[in-house]
Design a protein around this motif. Structure first.
Motif, mmCIF file in Angstrom:
data_model
loop_
_atom_site.group_PDB
_atom_site.id
_atom_site.type_symbol
_atom_site.label_atom_id
_atom_site.label_comp_id
_atom_site.label_asym_id
_atom_site.label_seq_id
_atom_site.Cartn_x
_atom_site.Cartn_y
_atom_site.Cartn_z
ATOM 1 N N GLN B 2 0.771 -1.192 -0.054
ATOM 2 C CA GLN B 2 0.190 -0.087 0.071
ATOM 3 C C GLN B 2 0.883 1.218 0.146
ATOM 4 N N SER B 3 0.476 2.303 -0.907
ATOM 5 C CA SER B 3 1.272 3.503 -0.807
ATOM 6 C C SER B 3 0.449 4.473 -1.402
ATOM 7 N N VAL B 4 0.945 5.668 -1.062
ATOM 8 C CA VAL B 4 0.377 6.969 -1.744
ATOM 9 C C VAL B 4 1.226 7.898 -2.086
ATOM 10 N N SER B 5 1.445 8.132 -3.329
ATOM 11 C CA SER B 5 2.471 9.080 -4.109
ATOM 12 C C SER B 5 1.868 10.557 -4.372
ATOM 13 N N GLN B 6 2.696 11.436 -3.923
ATOM 14 C CA GLN B 6 2.401 13.070 -4.341
ATOM 15 C C GLN B 6 3.687 13.544 -4.987
ATOM 16 N N HIS B 7 3.509 13.409 -6.376
ATOM 17 C CA HIS B 7 4.509 13.724 -7.067
ATOM 18 C C HIS B 7 5.103 15.449 -7.059
ATOM 19 N N ASN B 8 3.968 16.077 -6.731
ATOM 20 C CA ASN B 8 4.696 17.657 -6.388
ATOM 21 C C ASN B 8 5.193 17.785 -5.170
ATOM 22 N N HIS B 9 6.501 18.125 -4.855
ATOM 23 C CA HIS B 9 6.879 18.317 -3.448
ATOM 24 C C HIS B 9 6.756 19.674 -2.845
ATOM 25 N N HIS B 10 7.024 20.658 -3.774
ATOM 26 C CA HIS B 10 6.695 22.008 -3.555
ATOM 27 C C HIS B 10 6.265 22.642 -4.848
ATOM 28 N N VAL B 11 5.375 23.534 -4.628
ATOM 29 C CA VAL B 11 4.549 24.205 -5.764
ATOM 30 C C VAL B 11 4.517 25.867 -5.480
ATOM 31 N N ILE B 12 4.696 26.602 -6.247
ATOM 32 C CA ILE B 12 4.833 28.189 -6.073
ATOM 33 C C ILE B 12 3.642 28.707 -7.010
ATOM 34 N N LEU B 13 2.682 29.376 -6.634
ATOM 35 C CA LEU B 13 1.708 29.900 -7.447
ATOM 36 C C LEU B 13 1.555 31.374 -7.032
ATOM 37 N N SER B 14 1.030 32.088 -8.185
ATOM 38 C CA SER B 14 0.444 33.472 -7.972
ATOM 39 C C SER B 14 -0.879 33.478 -7.704
ATOM 40 N N GLU B 15 -1.196 34.464 -6.739
ATOM 41 C CA GLU B 15 -2.719 34.401 -6.402
ATOM 42 C C GLU B 15 -3.769 34.504 -7.725
ATOM 43 N N ALA B 16 -4.806 33.775 -7.757
ATOM 44 C CA ALA B 16 -5.781 33.651 -8.717
ATOM 45 C C ALA B 16 -5.193 32.591 -9.835
ATOM 46 N N ALA B 17 -4.233 31.757 -9.632
ATOM 47 C CA ALA B 17 -3.820 30.871 -10.390
ATOM 48 C C ALA B 17 -4.729 29.620 -10.089
ATOM 49 N N SER B 18 -4.594 28.729 -11.230
ATOM 50 C CA SER B 18 -5.363 27.272 -10.818
ATOM 51 C C SER B 18 -4.482 26.434 -10.218
ATOM 52 N N LEU B 19 -5.102 25.479 -9.257
ATOM 53 C CA LEU B 19 -4.068 24.711 -8.623
ATOM 54 C C LEU B 19 -4.673 23.238 -9.086
ATOM 55 N N GLU B 20 -3.502 22.174 -9.122
ATOM 56 C CA GLU B 20 -4.004 20.907 -9.178
ATOM 57 C C GLU B 20 -2.928 20.244 -8.449
ATOM 58 N N LEU B 21 -3.145 19.385 -7.512
ATOM 59 C CA LEU B 21 -1.972 18.671 -6.956
ATOM 60 C C LEU B 21 -2.053 17.164 -6.992
ATOM 61 N N GLY B 22 -1.231 16.342 -7.502
ATOM 62 C CA GLY B 22 -1.522 15.181 -8.033
ATOM 63 C C GLY B 22 -1.443 14.375 -6.796
ATOM 64 N N CYS B 23 -2.347 13.140 -6.867
ATOM 65 C CA CYS B 23 -2.279 12.039 -5.780
ATOM 66 C C CYS B 23 -2.458 10.745 -6.469
ATOM 67 N N ASN B 24 -1.603 9.740 -6.339
ATOM 68 C CA ASN B 24 -1.875 8.446 -6.940
ATOM 69 C C ASN B 24 -1.737 7.390 -5.466
ATOM 70 N N TYR B 25 -2.576 6.388 -5.589
ATOM 71 C CA TYR B 25 -2.461 5.415 -4.680
ATOM 72 C C TYR B 25 -2.310 3.851 -5.038
ATOM 73 N N SER B 26 -1.720 3.104 -4.091
ATOM 74 C CA SER B 26 -1.857 1.672 -4.312
ATOM 75 C C SER B 26 -2.371 1.036 -3.283
ATOM 76 N N TYR B 27 -3.775 0.542 -3.146
ATOM 77 C CA TYR B 27 -4.245 0.115 -1.912
ATOM 78 C C TYR B 27 -5.377 -1.191 -2.402
ATOM 79 N N GLY B 28 -5.136 -2.125 -1.729
ATOM 80 C CA GLY B 28 -5.876 -3.184 -2.153
ATOM 81 C C GLY B 28 -7.365 -2.959 -1.637
ATOM 82 N N GLY B 29 -8.522 -3.302 -2.123
ATOM 83 C CA GLY B 29 -9.861 -3.402 -1.585
ATOM 84 C C GLY B 29 -10.456 -2.146 -1.834
ATOM 85 N N THR B 30 -11.523 -2.051 -1.015
ATOM 86 C CA THR B 30 -12.227 -0.849 -1.134
ATOM 87 C C THR B 30 -11.161 0.201 -0.283
ATOM 88 N N VAL B 31 -11.357 1.617 -0.872
ATOM 89 C CA VAL B 31 -10.439 2.475 -0.568
ATOM 90 C C VAL B 31 -11.222 3.786 -0.141
#
Lengths: 117, 112
Positions: B2-31
């Motif tokens: 089982q694991s959870v990966s977040q590929h963006n360690h540091h993100v710098i944005l200006s105000e009003a910019a759009s944000l998307e932070l990635g998350c991928n998981y590996s988990y057996g069964g209902t999650v």
């Protein structure tokens, strides 16, 4: 106010000493947890307990011990066997698994920062 | 494993910019999937969660996340960030054992 109280907030320890971090909750939650937070490593589970007088090792239990004698209390002892104890320690609690609402949602305390000198 | 990966360690944005932070998981069964946030000097708190149903979930402060089962992803989004969104964001996955696994976190800095 319901919540989780961790103490002390800051703690300094000499090498070779055991220290105990306190965690108390008044949320009537069944499950309690200890996490360790290190920069760039996220939260890693040390121990967890789903019911009084029962607890399980997490991913990094070596060098730590816990007890769960009361529902509201889950103290963590950092022993001298822990090789790198300097860290930020977070206690959390949750309702027990079973119902849809609230299952696995954690409430966290403010944390305890341990520094080994 | 089982694991959870977040590929963006540091993100710098200006105000009003759009944000998307990635998350991928590996988990057996209902999650169950979560995003937690830690604002400077504050407790970790729940931002939003997915248990079942509509894969697009909305959380506090205008955040949302989409569960894409085929991609094992649960990315966090916000159309327009504010300076007050500066925080560390953690993705987490949990299952029947009541044990949550956290990602390594993404530090978001929003510049005014």
């Amino acid at each position: 106010d319901g919540g989780i109280t961790q103490s002390p907030k800051y703690l300094f320890r000499k090498e070779g000493q055991n220290v105990t971090l306190s965690c108390e909750q008044n949320l009537n939650h069944d499950a309690m947890y200890w996490y360790r937070q290190d920069p760039g490593q996220g939260l890693r589970l040390i121990y967890y307990s789903q019911i009084v007088n029962d607890f399980q090792k997490g991913d990094i239990a070596e060098g730590y011990s816990v007890s769960r004698e009361k529902k509201e209390s889950f103290p963590l002892t950092v022993t001298s066997a822990q090789k790198n104890p300097t860290a930020f320690y977070l206690c959390a609690s949750s309702m027990s698994q079973g119902g849809f609402s609230g299952a696995n949602v954690l409430t966290f305390g403010a944390g305890s920062r341990l520094t080994v000198l | 494993a089982q694991s959870v990966s977040q590929h963006n360690h540091h993100v710098i944005l200006s105000e009003a910019a759009s944000l998307e932070l990635g998350c991928n998981y590996s988990y057996g069964g209902t999650v169950n999937l979560f995003w937690y946030v830690q604002y400077p000097g504050q407790h970790l708190q729940l931002l939003l969660k997915y248990f079942s149903g509509d894969p697009l979930v909305k959380g506090i402060k205008g955040f949302e996340a989409e569960f894409i089962k085929s991609k094992f992803s649960f990315n966090l989004r916000k159309p327009s960030v504010q300076w007050s969104d500066t925080a560390e964001y953690f993705c987490a996955a949990g299952g029947a054992t009541n044990k949550l696994i956290f990602g390594t976190g993404t530090l978001l800095a929003v510049q005014p």
